[in-house]
Design an enzyme around this catalytic site. Structure first.
Site, PDB file in Angstrom:
ATOM      1  N   GLU A   1      -5.497   6.182   9.515  1.00  0.00           N
ATOM      2  CA  GLU A   1      -4.830   7.211   8.718  1.00  0.00           C
ATOM      3  C   GLU A   1      -5.642   8.510   8.675  1.00  0.00           C
ATOM      4  O   GLU A   1      -5.074   9.607   8.732  1.00  0.00           O
ATOM      5  CB  GLU A   1      -4.580   6.684   7.295  1.00  0.00           C
TER       6      GLU A   1
ATOM      7  N   GLU B   1      -5.067  10.188  11.846  1.00  0.00           N
ATOM      8  CA  GLU B   1      -3.747  10.813  11.787  1.00  0.00           C
ATOM      9  C   GLU B   1      -3.822  12.127  11.008  1.00  0.00           C
ATOM     10  O   GLU B   1      -3.228  13.134  11.400  1.00  0.00           O
ATOM     11  CB  GLU B   1      -2.833   9.819  11.050  1.00  0.00           C
TER      12      GLU B   1
ATOM     13  N   CYS C   1       0.912   2.961   2.169  1.00  0.00           N
ATOM     14  CA  CYS C   1       0.520   1.549   2.100  1.00  0.00           C
ATOM     15  C   CYS C   1       1.179   0.806   0.939  1.00  0.00           C
ATOM     16  O   CYS C   1       1.136  -0.412   0.884  1.00  0.00           O
ATOM     17  CB  CYS C   1      -0.991   1.406   2.048  1.00  0.00           C
TER      18      CYS C   1
ATOM     19  N   SER D   1       2.523   8.643   6.523  1.00  0.00           N
ATOM     20  CA  SER D   1       1.571   8.073   7.474  1.00  0.00           C
ATOM     21  C   SER D   1       2.255   6.905   8.168  1.00  0.00           C
ATOM     22  O   SER D   1       2.883   6.063   7.515  1.00  0.00           O
ATOM     23  CB  SER D   1       0.336   7.572   6.731  1.00  0.00           C
TER      24      SER D   1
ATOM     25  N   LYS E   1       4.958  -6.715  -2.081  1.00  0.00           N
ATOM     26  CA  LYS E   1       4.326  -7.161  -0.834  1.00  0.00           C
ATOM     27  C   LYS E   1       5.082  -8.356  -0.256  1.00  0.00           C
ATOM     28  O   LYS E   1       5.007  -8.627   0.937  1.00  0.00           O
ATOM     29  CB  LYS E   1       2.855  -7.504  -1.072  1.00  0.00           C
TER      30      LYS E   1
ATOM     31  N   GLU F   1       7.461  -6.527   1.816  1.00  0.00           N
ATOM     32  CA  GLU F   1       6.908  -5.735   2.911  1.00  0.00           C
ATOM     33  C   GLU F   1       6.794  -6.533   4.212  1.00  0.00           C
ATOM     34  O   GLU F   1       7.016  -5.994   5.298  1.00  0.00           O
ATOM     35  CB  GLU F   1       5.517  -5.203   2.530  1.00  0.00           C
TER      36      GLU F   1
ATOM     37  N   GLU G   1       8.808  -4.269  13.130  1.00  0.00           N
ATOM     38  CA  GLU G   1       7.414  -3.947  13.449  1.00  0.00           C
ATOM     39  C   GLU G   1       6.419  -4.779  12.646  1.00  0.00           C
ATOM     40  O   GLU G   1       5.229  -4.765  12.944  1.00  0.00           O
ATOM     41  CB  GLU G   1       7.171  -2.453  13.221  1.00  0.00           C
TER      42      GLU G   1
ATOM     43  N   CYS H   1      -2.820  -0.303  -7.560  1.00  0.00           N
ATOM     44  CA  CYS H   1      -2.636  -1.757  -7.419  1.00  0.00           C
ATOM     45  C   CYS H   1      -3.285  -2.566  -8.536  1.00  0.00           C
ATOM     46  O   CYS H   1      -2.835  -3.665  -8.832  1.00  0.00           O
ATOM     47  CB  CYS H   1      -3.190  -2.236  -6.094  1.00  0.00           C
TER      48      CYS H   1
END
Ligand code: HC1
Ligand code: SF4
Length: 577
Positions: A278, A281, A299, A319, A358, A361, A367, A511
């Site tokens: 990242e 990037e 994320c 990102s 999550k 996710e 992907e 988190c």
């Protein structure tokens, strides 16, 4: 300030303080089911009534400010009897299913029933026969257990600004439900779990996947591996009597090995990997002009879901680096499997997260199968991990400290602070600084104080040798829109961008305040958990993601360099409105 007495004790509190909060300061706990420390009072349950001497009135302590000269009585036989009746009334519409409830042993209604000595089952119980909503893979709604306190609706609407939940029907039939009485899956819910974290009963809980993990561990064809998220380590202890913020990383590793996991990884390692990708990037976009600015972190799966649903004009700003959870999964089933000559089809990856989203996710897009398999197989929240530990019979508190496995396990201080709001930004800036200047920050400059703390939106300017990088950090989705609108306004007017880099985490505090963390969160608890992570950062020999020796090794042996072709194939994703 105002001066008054509560149960004969003189108290002095700032003007506007509720009787409930004033009593807390005098170490008196007035019972309540609807008031949560995080949320405004709804005055729904009526348990917190107190006596205002000389007036004959019984005000609700949560919604009544203390005034000068008040004499408040919070407890006597009559108040206890009234409160008992209120509890019995709630129980008369509540299923008697404590033994099989997700909140058994951890339910605020159950505790009050115990404290008030409810001994007889209520005479006449009427529970509406409403089916559970299991449509969403993260959160389960059991409408029958709803006590209409309104906490979930308030947190979903006012804190998160999602408006997936609302009150339906009227009078005695009032209940929380997805707005419009659709299923939660059809609703705008972004699976953050804040409703579950704030629900006092078992009406909203995470989907329990503990038995899936037991099955996997018992399967001789599976090579079970596990990863532990940054913020789990400083919150899990609360389930075992440790104060919030106690760092139990090494005990968790020891437990996982004893339970039968063949390899114990750490999401902190892959947080370092995310940062390397990242930050690269960011440098591509900021220095070389390749790609949209501001760069926005991705994320947090609730945030990406929210962006795709509501703020998709920012898709190109996101990102493309996958989250640490997904990066670890794909590395376990490619690099790790290859290196150890294990059939990747047999590698099974369990992920321990503070987060209900999550669970979603891992199957977000194709992907998330970059290894050719589900990169991550199952997610347990911190609360589920606590249950797994208790089921195992392993004496967790007595376990010795152990280390993670030597690949995909080592982490830097930058990796561990991912779990706190501002941490991803800080970690990325430490590495971006190095990529731009070729030098590492030293001393106090390593700590980016401006992006730390619990303020809803934090802004800062970072000087990279004369170049100013403007950043913003938002946590709690309700704080996001203001930040995005500033960018939209600048774009429309063709003005200079207010920010180059934005971090967003859906849950208040990041988190550490995730929807799957131990119950009883408050800002005080959030601060303690955050302090635990920053202490871990300070104690790390390596403070920069790009200096993590295992990260260096994985690029040398497998990924080549940040943003390489292979890195793109395995570690990046995209977004769709
Ligand atoms: Fe998080 Fe993340 S920090 S999203 O908050 O980027 O859940 O802790 O594991 O993946 O590392 C959560 C925490 C977590 C990922 C990392
Ligand atoms: Fe609202 Fe989050 Fe609960 Fe979904 S999970 S209903 S978005 S609070």
């Amino acid at each position: 300030t105002v001066k008054a007495t509560i149960d004969g004790q003189p108290v002095e509190v700032p003007y506007g303080t509720s009787i409930l909060d004033a009593a807390r300061q005098a170490f008196i706990k007035i019972p309540t089911l609807c008031k949560h420390q995080d949320l405004p009072a709804t005055a729904a349950c009526g348990l917190c009534i107190v006596k205002l001497q000389g007036s004959g009135k019984l005000p609700r302590a949560c919604a009544t400010p203390l005034e000068d000269g008040m004499e408040i009585v919070t407890q006597d036989h009559e108040l206890t009897e009234i409160r008992r009746s209120v509890i019995e009334l709630i129980l008369s519409n509540h299923p008697n299913e404590c033994l099989s409830c997700g909140r058994n042993g951890n339910c605020e209604l159950q505790s009050l029933a115990a404290d008030f000595g409810i001994r007889q089952d209520v005479i006449k119980r009427t529970v509406r026969d409403l089916p559970c909503d299991n449509s969403n893979g993260s959160i389960v709604l059991d409408f029958r257990k709803c006590i209409k306190c309104g906490r979930c609706v308030t947190v979903c609407q006012e804190v998160q600004n999602v408006w997936a939940l609302s009150f339906l029907e009227r009078g005695i039939n009032t209940r929380m439900a997805p707005a419009g009485d659709i299923t939660l899956a059809e609703s705008p819910c972004i699976k953050c779990g804040q409703c579950a974290a704030h629900c006092p009963t078992g009406a909203i809980v995470e989907r329990d996947d503990v038995s899936i993990v037991w099955d996997a561990l018992a399967d001789p064809d599976k090579y079970c591996t596990v990863q532990i998220a940054p913020s789990v380590r400083v919150a899990l202890g609360e389930e075992f009597g440790y104060p919030p913020g106690t760092n139990l990383t090494k005990k968790i590793y020891a437990f996982m090995r004893r339970l039968g996991f063949k390899a114990v990884f750490d999401t902190n390692f892959s947080a370092d990997l995310t940062i390397v990708e990242e930050a690269s990037e960011f440098v591509e976009r900021f220095v070389h002009g390749k790609g949209e600015l501001p760069l926005i972190t991705s994320c947090c799966p609730s945030w990406t879901d929210f962006m795709e649903k509501k703020h998709y004009d920012f898709i190109d700003n996101f990102s493309t680096a996958k989250s640490p959870q997904q990066m670890l999964g794909v590395m376990a089933k490619t690099y790790f499997a290859k290196k150890n000559k294990i059939d990747p089809a047999k590698v099974y990856q369990v992920s321990i997260m503070p987060c209900t989203a999550k669970k979603y996710e891992l199957e977000r897009t194709d992907e998330m199968m970059a290894s050719g398999f589900h990169d991550v197989d199952v997610v347990l929240t911190t609360r589920e991990l606590a249950r797994l530990i208790k089921q195992s019979g392993i004496d967790f508190k007595a376990l010795p400290d152990e280390d993670a496995d030597s690949i995909l396990g080592e982490y830097s201080g930058a990796g561990t602070i991912f779990g706190a709001t501002g941490g991803v930004m800080e970690a990325a800036l430490r590495t971006a600084y190095f990529y731009v200047t070729g030098e590492n920050l030293t001393g106090k400059a390593i700590d980016f104080e401006s992006v730390r703390g619990l303020q809803g939106v934090k802004e800062g300017t970072i000087d990279i040798k004369g170049t100013k990088v403007r950043v913003a950090v938002a946590h709690g989705l309700g704080n996001v829109e203001a930040v995005l609108n500033k960018v939209r306004a600048a774009r429309e007017k063709g003005e200079e961008l207010p920010y180059h880099f934005i971090e967003v985490m859906a849950c208040p505090g990041g988190c550490i305040g995730g929807g799957g963390q131990p119950y009883g969160v408050s800002d005080e608890v959030r601060r303690q958990r955050i302090a635990g992570l920053y202490a871990d950062d300070r104690d790390c020999a390596v403070r920069f993601s790009h200096e993590n020796p295992e990260i260096k090794r994985i690029y040398a042996e497998f990924l080549e360099k940040p943003l390489s072709h292979r890195a793109h194939e395995l570690l990046h994703t995209n977004y769709t409105p």
